[in-house]
Scaffold this active site. Structure first.
Site, PDB file in Angstrom:
ATOM      1  NE  ARG A  91       3.383  -8.261   1.952  1.00 54.39           N
ATOM      2  CZ  ARG A  91       2.900  -8.147   3.136  1.00 54.39           C
ATOM      3  NH1 ARG A  91       1.544  -8.895   3.429  1.00 54.39           N
ATOM      4  NH2 ARG A  91       3.174  -7.445   3.892  1.00 54.39           N
ATOM      5  NE  ARG A 101       0.641  -4.067   1.670  1.00 53.24           N
ATOM      6  CZ  ARG A 101       0.976  -4.412   3.203  1.00 53.24           C
ATOM      7  NH1 ARG A 101       0.215  -5.196   3.871  1.00 53.24           N
ATOM      8  NH2 ARG A 101       1.839  -3.426   3.590  1.00 53.24           N
ATOM      9  CG  ASP A 104      -1.444  -7.087   5.003  1.00 52.06           C
ATOM     10  OD1 ASP A 104      -0.702  -8.229   5.397  1.00 52.06           O
ATOM     11  OD2 ASP A 104      -1.909  -6.077   5.301  1.00 52.06           O
ATOM     12  CG  ASP A 106      -3.333  -7.367   8.676  1.00 53.57           C
ATOM     13  OD1 ASP A 106      -2.389  -8.126   8.639  1.00 53.57           O
ATOM     14  OD2 ASP A 106      -3.434  -6.392   8.091  1.00 53.57           O
TER      15      ASP A 106
HETATM   16  N1  A4P Z   1       1.468  -8.946  13.088  1.00 54.57           N
HETATM   17  C1  A4P Z   1       1.168  -8.483  14.240  1.00 54.57           C
HETATM   18  N2  A4P Z   1      -0.199  -8.796  14.560  1.00 54.57           N
HETATM   19  C2  A4P Z   1      -0.746  -9.267  13.497  1.00 54.57           C
HETATM   20  C3  A4P Z   1      -2.198  -9.797  13.361  1.00 54.57           C
HETATM   21  N3  A4P Z   1      -2.983  -9.392  14.139  1.00 54.57           N
HETATM   22  N4  A4P Z   1      -2.204 -10.260  12.057  1.00 54.57           N
HETATM   23  C4  A4P Z   1       2.926  -8.993  12.664  1.00 54.57           C
HETATM   24  C5  A4P Z   1      -1.132 -10.304  11.233  1.00 54.57           C
HETATM   25  N5  A4P Z   1       0.030  -9.994  11.243  1.00 54.57           N
HETATM   26  C6  A4P Z   1       0.383  -9.483  12.651  1.00 54.57           C
HETATM   27  O1  A4P Z   1       3.226  -7.479   8.932  1.00 54.57           O
HETATM   28  C7  A4P Z   1       4.243  -7.216  10.129  1.00 54.57           C
HETATM   29  C8  A4P Z   1       4.215  -8.288  10.921  1.00 54.57           C
HETATM   30  O2  A4P Z   1       2.781  -7.995  11.551  1.00 54.57           O
HETATM   31  C9  A4P Z   1       4.140  -9.618  10.741  1.00 54.57           C
HETATM   32  O3  A4P Z   1       5.266 -10.240  10.812  1.00 54.57           O
HETATM   33  C10 A4P Z   1       3.350 -10.243  11.787  1.00 54.57           C
HETATM   34  O4  A4P Z   1       4.114 -11.044  12.491  1.00 54.57           O
HETATM   35  P1  A4P Z   1       3.489  -7.446   7.366  1.00 54.57           P
HETATM   36  O5  A4P Z   1       2.374  -8.027   6.786  1.00 54.57           O
HETATM   37  O6  A4P Z   1       4.586  -7.900   7.004  1.00 54.57           O
HETATM   38  O7  A4P Z   1       3.712  -5.800   7.168  1.00 54.57           O
HETATM   39  P2  A4P Z   1       2.598  -4.791   6.788  1.00 54.57           P
HETATM   40  O8  A4P Z   1       1.315  -5.248   6.475  1.00 54.57           O
HETATM   41  O9  A4P Z   1       3.333  -3.727   5.856  1.00 54.57           O
HETATM   42  O10 A4P Z   1       2.735  -3.976   8.234  1.00 54.57           O
HETATM   43  P3  A4P Z   1       1.401  -3.718   8.964  1.00 54.57           P
HETATM   44  O11 A4P Z   1       1.909  -2.842  10.114  1.00 54.57           O
HETATM   45  O12 A4P Z   1       0.716  -4.914   9.511  1.00 54.57           O
HETATM   46  O13 A4P Z   1       0.616  -3.271   7.854  1.00 54.57           O
HETATM   47  P4  A4P Z   1      -1.088  -3.214   7.941  1.00 54.57           P
HETATM   48  O14 A4P Z   1      -1.625  -2.646   9.199  1.00 54.57           O
HETATM   49  O15 A4P Z   1      -1.454  -4.540   7.564  1.00 54.57           O
HETATM   50  O16 A4P Z   1      -1.556  -2.138   6.926  1.00 54.57           O
HETATM   51  N6  A4P Z   1      -4.711   0.556   2.658  1.00 54.57           N
HETATM   52  C11 A4P Z   1      -5.768   0.387   2.219  1.00 54.57           C
HETATM   53  N7  A4P Z   1      -6.579   0.862   1.693  1.00 54.57           N
HETATM   54  N8  A4P Z   1      -5.738  -1.155   2.431  1.00 54.57           N
HETATM   55  C12 A4P Z   1      -5.112  -1.869   2.917  1.00 54.57           C
HETATM   56  O17 A4P Z   1      -5.169  -3.097   3.147  1.00 54.57           O
HETATM   57  N9  A4P Z   1      -2.883  -2.187   4.189  1.00 54.57           N
HETATM   58  C13 A4P Z   1      -1.735  -1.639   4.769  1.00 54.57           C
HETATM   59  C14 A4P Z   1      -1.144  -2.365   5.410  1.00 54.57           C
HETATM   60  C15 A4P Z   1      -1.631  -0.144   4.605  1.00 54.57           C
HETATM   61  N10 A4P Z   1      -2.609   0.456   3.729  1.00 54.57           N
HETATM   62  C16 A4P Z   1      -3.728  -0.092   3.289  1.00 54.57           C
HETATM   63  C17 A4P Z   1      -3.871  -1.432   3.511  1.00 54.57           C
HETATM   64 MG    MG Z   2      -0.028  -7.092   7.621  1.00 55.58          MG
END
Ligand code: A4P
Ligand code: MG
Length: 171
Positions: A91, A101, A104, A106
């Site tokens: 990643r 990515r 990911d 979460d």
């Molecule tokens: N972080 C805070 N809370 C949490 C949690 N509950 N679990 C922090 C995991 N991490 C958490 O995440 C950024 C920061 O979130 C981490 O350093 C952690 O400390 P990241 O994985 O580096 O960045 P990211 O994933 O780009 O940002 P974000 O805002 O977490 O994005 P999302 O919400 O994970 O969305 N479309 C589809 N169809 N399927 C997907 O899986 N995923 C995303 C990412 C966008 N569009 C998508 C999908």
């Molecule tokens: Mg994430």
């Protein structure tokens, strides 16, 4: 690694997503790795789903899934373990929010706890309106499951348009 381990295990739900480098294989491999987490027992894995990207549209479709696990890792310890698995999958974080990515992971839910700390928010702040999270979550969680601050999983699913998500046949 954060050394906090709890005396009593909790049930946590982890969302998996990938849209690069053979996403289905990334997700299946990550499930196997989650099965080997310390202080934890994998309870159930959802089917894999092909999902349309949320956020920037000029990126490949995703594969998404959810697992449940019983864990004695603290929320922070679990986050660190998940980030180690993400790193092992190559990643790269280039700063693009919601960009493509390899993997990911979460933390969606950690028991019935609510947490808002720098770098860690539980429930995951975006989960309430995302079919790619709620549909596989419902495969591994009871429909009466309460999402702290948001209501029951059944209510959330009912309100969420089930678009752009299709199960991937096993095989
Ligand atoms: N972080 C805070 N809370 C949490 C949690 N509950 N679990 C922090 C995991 N991490 C958490 O995440 C950024 C920061 O979130 C981490 O350093 C952690 O400390 P990241 O994985 O580096 O960045 P990211 O994933 O780009 O940002 P974000 O805002 O977490 O994005 P999302 O919400 O994970 O969305 N479309 C589809 N169809 N399927 C997907 O899986 N995923 C995303 C990412 C966008 N569009 C998508 C999908
Ligand atoms: Mg994430």
């Amino acid at each position: 690694m954060t050394d906090a381990v709890r005396a009593t295990p909790v049930v946590a739900y982890v969302g998996l997503g990938s849209n690069l480098s053979d996403p289905a294989a990334q997700v299946r491999q990550a499930m196997a790795e989650l099965n080997g987490l310390p202080e934890s027992e994998l309870l159930a894995r959802s089917p894999l789903y092909r999902t349309a990207p949320v956020g920037p549209a000029d990126q490949p479709d995703y594969v998404n899934a959810v697992v449940s696990l019983k864990t004695r890792l603290s929320p922070r310890g679990l986050l660190e373990a998940l980030q180690a698995i993400e790193r092992a999958h190559g990643r790269q974080r280039d700063g693009t929010r919601w960009g493509p990515r390899t993997l990911d992971l979460d933390i969606l839910l950690y028991g019935d706890e609510r947490l808002s700390e720098p770098g860690l928010q539980i429930p995951h702040p975006e989960m309430g309106g995302r079919a790619f999270v709620l549909v596989p979550l419902a495969d591994v969680a009871p429909s009466g499951l309460r999402v702290p601050g948001l209501g029951t999983l059944a209510d959330l699913i009912e309100r969420c348009p089930r678009e752009g998500i299709a199960p991937i046949p096993v095989g």
